[in-house]
Write a protein that holds these residues in place. Structure first.
Motif, short mmCIF file in Angstrom:
data_model
loop_
_atom_site.label_atom_id
_atom_site.label_comp_id
_atom_site.label_asym_id
_atom_site.label_seq_id
_atom_site.Cartn_x
_atom_site.Cartn_y
_atom_site.Cartn_z
N GLU A 30 0.84 -1.20 0.00
CA GLU A 30 0.00 0.00 0.00
C GLU A 30 0.87 1.26 0.00
N VAL A 31 1.93 1.23 0.81
CA VAL A 31 2.85 2.37 0.86
C VAL A 31 3.51 2.56 -0.50
N MET A 32 3.95 1.47 -1.13
CA MET A 32 4.58 1.56 -2.44
C MET A 32 3.59 2.07 -3.49
N ASP A 33 2.34 1.61 -3.43
CA ASP A 33 1.32 2.11 -4.36
C ASP A 33 1.14 3.61 -4.20
N HIS A 34 1.08 4.07 -2.96
CA HIS A 34 0.92 5.49 -2.70
C HIS A 34 2.12 6.27 -3.26
N ARG A 35 3.32 5.76 -3.03
CA ARG A 35 4.52 6.43 -3.55
C ARG A 35 4.52 6.45 -5.07
N THR A 36 4.09 5.35 -5.67
CA THR A 36 4.05 5.27 -7.13
C THR A 36 3.05 6.28 -7.69
N GLU A 37 1.89 6.37 -7.07
CA GLU A 37 0.89 7.35 -7.52
C GLU A 37 1.43 8.77 -7.37
N SER A 38 2.10 9.03 -6.26
CA SER A 38 2.68 10.36 -6.04
C SER A 38 3.72 10.67 -7.11
N MET A 39 4.54 9.69 -7.44
CA MET A 39 5.56 9.88 -8.47
C MET A 39 4.91 10.11 -9.83
N ASP A 40 3.82 9.40 -10.11
CA ASP A 40 3.11 9.60 -11.38
C ASP A 40 2.62 11.04 -11.50
N HIS A 41 2.07 11.57 -10.41
CA HIS A 41 1.59 12.96 -10.44
C HIS A 41 2.75 13.93 -10.66
N ARG A 42 3.86 13.67 -10.01
CA ARG A 42 5.03 14.55 -10.18
C ARG A 42 5.54 14.50 -11.62
N LEU A 43 5.60 13.29 -12.18
CA LEU A 43 6.08 13.15 -13.56
C LEU A 43 5.13 13.83 -14.55
N GLU A 44 3.84 13.74 -14.29
CA GLU A 44 2.88 14.44 -15.15
C GLU A 44 3.10 15.95 -15.09
N ALA A 45 3.36 16.47 -13.90
CA ALA A 45 3.61 17.90 -13.75
C ALA A 45 4.89 18.30 -14.49
N VAL A 46 5.92 17.50 -14.38
CA VAL A 46 7.18 17.79 -15.09
C VAL A 46 6.95 17.74 -16.60
N ASP A 47 6.16 16.76 -17.04
CA ASP A 47 5.87 16.62 -18.46
C ASP A 47 5.13 17.86 -18.98
N ARG A 48 4.16 18.35 -18.19
CA ARG A 48 3.42 19.56 -18.60
C ARG A 48 4.37 20.76 -18.68
N ARG A 49 5.27 20.87 -17.69
CA ARG A 49 6.21 21.98 -17.71
C ARG A 49 7.15 21.91 -18.91
N LEU A 50 7.61 20.70 -19.23
CA LEU A 50 8.49 20.53 -20.39
C LEU A 50 7.76 20.89 -21.69
N ASP A 51 6.50 20.50 -21.79
CA ASP A 51 5.72 20.86 -22.98
C ASP A 51 5.60 22.38 -23.09
N ALA A 52 5.30 23.04 -21.98
CA ALA A 52 5.18 24.50 -21.98
C ALA A 52 6.51 25.14 -22.36
#
Length: 90
Positions: A30-52
């Motif tokens: 459960e802890v790893m799933d939470h960390r993975t989801e958090s990392m996914d959100h961070r990577l999406e944010a980085v991806d949006r910033r790179l696109d911009a």
């Protein structure tokens, strides 16, 4: 039946230990799933910033190319200004 009772009593502690270990593993998953989801959100944010950033860099490149063409056109239209030679100091 007389033999089954003692065997089950011996298995009880083993089953409890296995249950505790499995619960601990569930918690870690459960802890790893939470960390993975958090990392996914961070990577999406980085991806949006790179696109911009890419859009801004692309727009700036177009503007610089246009500016370069404008400067070249101005140089062709205006007569060249003669350079004055500087006197050397002795």
């Amino acid at each position: 039946m007389a033999r089954i009772g003692p065997a089950l009593q011996e298995l009880g502690p083993v089953l409890r230990r296995m249950s505790v270990r499995l619960e601990a593993m569930d918690h870690r998953m459960e802890v790893m799933d939470h960390r993975t989801e958090s990392m996914d959100h961070r990577l999406e944010a980085v991806d949006r910033r790179l696109d911009a950033t890419n859009r801004v860099v692309g727009a700036m490149s177009v503007r610089l190319a246009d500016l370069s063409e404008d400067v070249a056109e101005l140089k062709r239209q205006w007569p060249a200004v003669p350079r004055q030679r500087r006197k050397r100091r002795k």
